[in-house]
Design a protein around this motif. Sequence first.
Motif, PDB file in Angstrom:
ATOM      1  N   ALA A  29      35.105  29.752  41.563  1.00 38.26           N
ATOM      2  CA  ALA A  29      34.355  30.986  41.340  1.00 38.26           C
ATOM      3  C   ALA A  29      35.159  31.958  40.485  1.00 38.26           C
ATOM      4  N   ILE A  30      36.448  32.083  40.773  1.00 38.71           N
ATOM      5  CA  ILE A  30      37.309  32.988  40.010  1.00 38.71           C
ATOM      6  C   ILE A  30      37.347  32.590  38.532  1.00 38.71           C
ATOM      7  N   VAL A  31      37.414  31.285  38.278  1.00 37.63           N
ATOM      8  CA  VAL A  31      37.431  30.808  36.893  1.00 37.63           C
ATOM      9  C   VAL A  31      36.177  31.266  36.154  1.00 37.63           C
ATOM     10  N   HIS A  32      35.029  31.113  36.783  1.00 43.69           N
ATOM     11  CA  HIS A  32      33.764  31.512  36.160  1.00 43.69           C
ATOM     12  C   HIS A  32      33.671  33.033  36.026  1.00 43.69           C
ATOM     13  N   GLN A  33      34.136  33.746  37.044  1.00 44.06           N
ATOM     14  CA  GLN A  33      34.082  35.204  37.004  1.00 44.06           C
ATOM     15  C   GLN A  33      34.943  35.756  35.870  1.00 44.06           C
ATOM     16  N   LYS A  34      36.113  35.171  35.671  1.00 42.83           N
ATOM     17  CA  LYS A  34      36.987  35.607  34.583  1.00 42.83           C
ATOM     18  C   LYS A  34      36.339  35.342  33.230  1.00 42.83           C
ATOM     19  N   ARG A  35      35.702  34.182  33.091  1.00 44.52           N
ATOM     20  CA  ARG A  35      35.056  33.829  31.830  1.00 44.52           C
ATOM     21  C   ARG A  35      33.915  34.803  31.522  1.00 44.52           C
ATOM     22  N   LYS A  61      25.431  44.241  36.540  1.00 42.46           N
ATOM     23  CA  LYS A  61      26.427  44.605  35.533  1.00 42.46           C
ATOM     24  C   LYS A  61      27.543  45.459  36.135  1.00 42.46           C
ATOM     25  N   GLN A  62      27.188  46.335  37.051  1.00 44.84           N
ATOM     26  CA  GLN A  62      28.205  47.178  37.686  1.00 44.84           C
ATOM     27  C   GLN A  62      29.210  46.331  38.459  1.00 44.84           C
ATOM     28  N   ASP A  63      28.744  45.241  39.034  1.00 38.50           N
ATOM     29  CA  ASP A  63      29.634  44.331  39.749  1.00 38.50           C
ATOM     30  C   ASP A  63      30.622  43.681  38.782  1.00 38.50           C
ATOM     31  N   ILE A  64      30.158  43.370  37.569  1.00 39.49           N
ATOM     32  CA  ILE A  64      31.050  42.808  36.545  1.00 39.49           C
ATOM     33  C   ILE A  64      32.110  43.836  36.154  1.00 39.49           C
ATOM     34  N   VAL A  65      31.675  45.084  35.968  1.00 34.04           N
ATOM     35  CA  VAL A  65      32.608  46.157  35.613  1.00 34.04           C
ATOM     36  C   VAL A  65      33.645  46.338  36.720  1.00 34.04           C
ATOM     37  N   THR A  66      33.209  46.243  37.965  1.00 37.80           N
ATOM     38  CA  THR A  66      34.123  46.397  39.098  1.00 37.80           C
ATOM     39  C   THR A  66      35.141  45.263  39.116  1.00 37.80           C
ATOM     40  N   PHE A  67      34.680  44.050  38.875  1.00 38.35           N
ATOM     41  CA  PHE A  67      35.607  42.913  38.793  1.00 38.35           C
ATOM     42  C   PHE A  67      36.579  43.102  37.641  1.00 38.35           C
ATOM     43  N   LEU A  68      36.070  43.552  36.486  1.00 36.38           N
ATOM     44  CA  LEU A  68      36.926  43.783  35.326  1.00 36.38           C
ATOM     45  C   LEU A  68      38.013  44.817  35.621  1.00 36.38           C
ATOM     46  N   SER A  69      37.659  45.848  36.372  1.00 33.92           N
ATOM     47  CA  SER A  69      38.635  46.877  36.735  1.00 33.92           C
ATOM     48  C   SER A  69      39.766  46.257  37.540  1.00 33.92           C
ATOM     49  N   TYR A  70      39.383  45.421  38.497  1.00 36.07           N
ATOM     50  CA  TYR A  70      40.387  44.740  39.321  1.00 36.07           C
ATOM     51  C   TYR A  70      41.219  43.767  38.481  1.00 36.07           C
ATOM     52  N   TYR A  71      40.536  42.907  37.747  1.00 33.34           N
ATOM     53  CA  TYR A  71      41.201  41.857  36.976  1.00 33.34           C
ATOM     54  C   TYR A  71      42.160  42.442  35.941  1.00 33.34           C
ATOM     55  N   SER A  72      41.713  43.466  35.212  1.00 30.33           N
ATOM     56  CA  SER A  72      42.556  44.063  34.184  1.00 30.33           C
ATOM     57  C   SER A  72      43.753  44.783  34.784  1.00 30.33           C
ATOM     58  N   LEU A  73      43.562  45.408  35.937  1.00 33.03           N
ATOM     59  CA  LEU A  73      44.674  46.097  36.594  1.00 33.03           C
ATOM     60  C   LEU A  73      45.718  45.120  37.109  1.00 33.03           C
ATOM     61  N   THR A  74      45.292  43.926  37.546  1.00 29.14           N
ATOM     62  CA  THR A  74      46.283  42.934  37.987  1.00 29.14           C
ATOM     63  C   THR A  74      47.163  42.518  36.818  1.00 29.14           C
ATOM     64  N   LYS A  75      46.566  42.412  35.636  1.00 25.46           N
ATOM     65  CA  LYS A  75      47.342  42.048  34.455  1.00 25.46           C
ATOM     66  C   LYS A  75      48.303  43.172  34.067  1.00 25.46           C
ATOM     67  N   LEU A  76      47.836  44.429  34.192  1.00 25.56           N
ATOM     68  CA  LEU A  76      48.704  45.573  33.919  1.00 25.56           C
ATOM     69  C   LEU A  76      49.844  45.617  34.922  1.00 25.56           C
ATOM     70  N   ARG A  77      49.520  45.419  36.197  1.00 23.75           N
ATOM     71  CA  ARG A  77      50.558  45.418  37.242  1.00 23.75           C
ATOM     72  C   ARG A  77      51.623  44.364  36.968  1.00 23.75           C
ATOM     73  N   ASP A  78      51.182  43.159  36.639  1.00 24.06           N
ATOM     74  CA  ASP A  78      52.139  42.074  36.395  1.00 24.06           C
ATOM     75  C   ASP A  78      53.006  42.363  35.183  1.00 24.06           C
ATOM     76  N   SER A  79      52.415  42.973  34.156  1.00 26.89           N
ATOM     77  CA  SER A  79      53.165  43.316  32.954  1.00 26.89           C
ATOM     78  C   SER A  79      54.200  44.399  33.235  1.00 26.89           C
ATOM     79  N   ILE A  80      53.810  45.406  34.020  1.00 23.16           N
ATOM     80  CA  ILE A  80      54.750  46.472  34.396  1.00 23.16           C
ATOM     81  C   ILE A  80      55.873  45.906  35.259  1.00 23.16           C
TER      82      ILE A  80
END
Length: 209
Positions: free
Chosen positions: A9-15, A55-74
């Motif tokens: 599911a995560i793979v599809h959600q990221k795509r 669509k709002q659910d996608i935006v919410t997932f994107l907020s989480y997903y993008s922040l995890t990438k920012l966290r890992d980079s920091i």
Amino acid sequence: MARRKREDAIVHQKRIAEAAIKLFRTKDIDKTKMDEIATLAGYGKATLYVYFKNKQDIVTFLSYYSLTKLRDSILDAINIDDNQEHVFLGVCKSIEKYEKDYPEIFKMSLGNISENLDKESDWAKLTYEVGEEINKLIIGYLDDGVSQGIFTKIDNYYEEIFRIWGMIAGVILIANSKEDYLKGEGYFEKEGFLENSYKKIYKTLLFQK
């Protein structure tokens, strides 16, 4: 078996989310339709609703997903070097990449991001948790600098985080909006402007003897 399904599911959600962010860059979130996201991601519209309610659910997932990438980079920036200035510049570069990769989410983060999230989604809670993880990483970095006598005493760490975030975000946004003008007039390059700006922001933290 359940774990396997969750990973799938995560793979599809990221795509799907990555397709959505590409459309958000050109059409904005409000003007982007679910069937457009489905087409770009390579799914049928009905399949899209298997992974996201709307669509709002996608935006919410994107907020989480993008922040995890920012966290890992920091986290990488903090762990890769013990020089306080180098770490700070690494954090700035992480935020710069975050804005480049997820511009609409970045803009949302400068306002009341919760207004754009699906509060009933599990991703909303996870987004908040990752945001707090990032705050704690920065607080730890600042506190270490204060303890070493490199940074001046900080009375309120969250206030300092917002101040730093505001300055970094400001120079990134102005560099983007004025890039063509500045380059065309031959004043300076965007990369140099950002680098010098980050260094000047860093100097505001330094202990003054």
